[in-house]
Motif scaffolding. Structure first.
Motif, PDB file in Angstrom:
ATOM      1  N   GLN A 149      -1.619  -8.307   2.378  1.00  0.00           N
ATOM      2  CA  GLN A 149      -2.457  -7.392   1.596  1.00  0.00           C
ATOM      3  C   GLN A 149      -2.937  -8.053   0.312  1.00  0.00           C
ATOM      4  O   GLN A 149      -4.092  -7.888  -0.096  1.00  0.00           O
TER       5      GLN A 149
ATOM      6  N   ASP B 247       0.814  -1.217   0.000  1.00  0.00           N
ATOM      7  CA  ASP B 247       0.000   0.000   0.000  1.00  0.00           C
ATOM      8  C   ASP B 247       0.852   1.274   0.000  1.00  0.00           C
ATOM      9  O   ASP B 247       1.986   1.285   0.453  1.00  0.00           O
ATOM     10  N   ARG B 248       0.274   2.337  -0.521  1.00  0.00           N
ATOM     11  CA  ARG B 248       1.009   3.597  -0.702  1.00  0.00           C
ATOM     12  C   ARG B 248       1.454   4.227   0.609  1.00  0.00           C
ATOM     13  O   ARG B 248       2.517   4.848   0.659  1.00  0.00           O
TER      14      ARG B 248
ATOM     15  N   TRP C 212       2.102   4.787  -7.326  1.00  0.00           N
ATOM     16  CA  TRP C 212       1.543   3.439  -7.370  1.00  0.00           C
ATOM     17  C   TRP C 212       1.854   2.695  -6.081  1.00  0.00           C
ATOM     18  O   TRP C 212       2.829   3.008  -5.401  1.00  0.00           O
ATOM     19  N   PRO C 213       1.052   1.696  -5.752  1.00  0.00           N
ATOM     20  CA  PRO C 213       1.304   0.922  -4.535  1.00  0.00           C
ATOM     21  C   PRO C 213       2.404  -0.119  -4.771  1.00  0.00           C
ATOM     22  O   PRO C 213       2.175  -1.323  -4.759  1.00  0.00           O
TER      23      PRO C 213
END
Length: 116
Positions: free
Chosen positions: A100, A51-52, A75-76
């Motif tokens: 995730q 995740d970012r 972008w993640p």
């Protein structure tokens, strides 16, 4: 312990529900159909899909290990240098990215290409 592609992918593929696969035509490790480890576009690094918020935290706390080129900005995903001073943290981040990927919805299968 030093890291390289083989060690990173062996660790990632050994996590529950993970499998070696492909992503954009290259090798990757996926969970629930979602890639979380792939080769980086830069030599000496691999790409970690995470995740970012975590990307931002990693770049701020260890920029010698975690970094991005313009291709990855926004972008993640973050590039991770194999030559890190903290391989245990890298492995922990691979575990986080794995969790995730498992939690994401499985991607829809792409329709087969029609032969001419």
């Amino acid at each position: 312990m030093s890291l390289d592609w083989d060690r990173v992918t062996a660790f990632a593929a050994g996590l529950p529900g993970a499998e070696r696969s492909t992503h954009y035509g290259g090798p990757a490790v996926k969970a629930n159909g979602n890639a979380f480890v792939a080769p980086g576009r830069e030599e000496g690094s691999f790409c970690l899909m995470i995740d970012r918020d975590t990307v931002d935290m990693l770049k701020a706390t260890d920029p010698d290990t975690y970094w991005q080129t313009p291709h990855y900005e926004g972008w993640p995903a973050v590039l991770v240098r194999y030559g890190t001073a903290d391989p245990d943290r890298v492995l922990a981040m691979i575990e986080r990215a794995h969790g995730q990927a498992l939690a994401k919805k499985r991607p829809r299968p792409r329709p087969a290409k029609k032969k001419a």
